[in-house]
Design a protein around this motif. Structure first.
Motif, mmCIF file in Angstrom:
data_model
loop_
_atom_site.group_PDB
_atom_site.id
_atom_site.type_symbol
_atom_site.label_atom_id
_atom_site.label_comp_id
_atom_site.label_asym_id
_atom_site.label_seq_id
_atom_site.Cartn_x
_atom_site.Cartn_y
_atom_site.Cartn_z
ATOM 1 N N LEU A 61 -1.775 -6.520 -3.486
ATOM 2 C CA LEU A 61 -1.876 -7.968 -3.291
ATOM 3 C C LEU A 61 -1.588 -8.715 -4.590
ATOM 4 C CD1 LEU A 61 -2.681 -10.421 -1.531
ATOM 5 C CD2 LEU A 61 -5.018 -10.046 -2.320
ATOM 6 N N ILE A 62 -2.215 -8.290 -5.666
ATOM 7 C CA ILE A 62 -2.009 -8.954 -6.959
ATOM 8 C C ILE A 62 -0.563 -8.790 -7.413
ATOM 9 C CG2 ILE A 62 -2.633 -8.876 -9.399
ATOM 10 C CD1 ILE A 62 -5.509 -8.137 -8.389
ATOM 11 N N ASP A 63 -0.025 -7.600 -7.242
ATOM 12 C CA ASP A 63 1.356 -7.336 -7.626
ATOM 13 C C ASP A 63 2.323 -8.209 -6.826
ATOM 14 O OD1 ASP A 63 2.824 -5.911 -9.475
ATOM 15 O OD2 ASP A 63 3.194 -4.217 -8.139
ATOM 16 N N GLN B 112 1.176 3.689 -6.445
ATOM 17 C CA GLN B 112 0.651 2.824 -5.389
ATOM 18 C C GLN B 112 0.581 3.570 -4.066
ATOM 19 O OE1 GLN B 112 2.947 -0.816 -5.438
ATOM 20 N NE2 GLN B 112 1.583 -1.707 -6.962
ATOM 21 N N GLY C 193 -3.927 0.697 -4.635
ATOM 22 C CA GLY C 193 -5.213 0.357 -5.261
ATOM 23 C C GLY C 193 -6.168 -0.213 -4.232
ATOM 24 N N LEU C 194 -6.182 0.456 -3.056
ATOM 25 C CA LEU C 194 -6.970 0.018 -1.899
ATOM 26 C C LEU C 194 -6.599 -1.400 -1.458
ATOM 27 C CD1 LEU C 194 -10.456 1.486 -2.816
ATOM 28 C CD2 LEU C 194 -8.706 2.476 -1.339
ATOM 29 N N GLY C 195 -5.343 -1.766 -1.716
ATOM 30 C CA GLY C 195 -4.838 -3.066 -1.287
ATOM 31 C C GLY C 195 -4.913 -4.139 -2.348
ATOM 32 N N PHE C 196 -5.864 -4.020 -3.282
ATOM 33 C CA PHE C 196 -6.019 -5.056 -4.310
ATOM 34 C C PHE C 196 -4.823 -5.086 -5.260
ATOM 35 C CE2 PHE C 196 -10.473 -4.066 -3.215
ATOM 36 C CZ PHE C 196 -10.824 -5.326 -2.737
ATOM 37 N N TRP C 197 -4.417 -3.922 -5.725
ATOM 38 C CA TRP C 197 -3.287 -3.824 -6.645
ATOM 39 C C TRP C 197 -2.022 -4.357 -5.974
ATOM 40 C CZ3 TRP C 197 -1.377 1.606 -8.644
ATOM 41 C CH2 TRP C 197 -0.359 1.431 -9.590
ATOM 42 N N THR D 170 -2.527 5.798 -4.149
ATOM 43 C CA THR D 170 -3.818 5.101 -4.176
ATOM 44 C C THR D 170 -3.925 4.033 -3.089
ATOM 45 O OG1 THR D 170 -3.030 3.428 -5.722
ATOM 46 C CG2 THR D 170 -4.020 5.420 -6.673
ATOM 47 N N THR E 165 0.833 -1.201 0.000
ATOM 48 C CA THR E 165 0.000 0.000 0.000
ATOM 49 C C THR E 165 0.870 1.253 0.000
ATOM 50 O OG1 THR E 165 -0.202 -0.093 2.399
ATOM 51 C CG2 THR E 165 -1.976 -1.094 1.111
#
Length: 87
Positions: free
Chosen positions: A65-67, A53, A59-63, A56, A36
């Protein structure tokens, strides 16, 4: 294992691309826990993506995590100089 050269001090991958001095495991762990803040991206030298990152919150944690998962599982991730991250 290949012999290190001045152009590739950490060797080369099977496709002949030089390995980075950065580790994909370290990058993935940093991204999972501090993504984050963009820390995993700053580690590999992707400053622009790291700042995005940071702004944002990953990406509210989603980006983030996926990254992080992609850093750990992909063999094609590179650092800012285009060298493949070491396993």
């Amino acid at each position: 294992m290949t012999v290190p050269t001045p152009e590739a001090p950490y060797g080369v991958d099977p496709l002949g691309r030089p390995y980075s001095d950065k580790s994909k495991i370290v990058a993935g762990i940093l991204q999972l826990f501090l993504g984050t803040l963009g820390i995993g991206r700053f580690y590999v030298g992707s400053v622009g993506v790291g700042i995005a990152q940071l702004l944002t919150c990953g990406g509210l944690g989603f980006w983030a995590l996926i990254d992080g998962i992609l850093f750990l599982t992909s063999n094609d991730r590179t650092d800012s100089q285009g060298r493949v991250l070491r396993g």
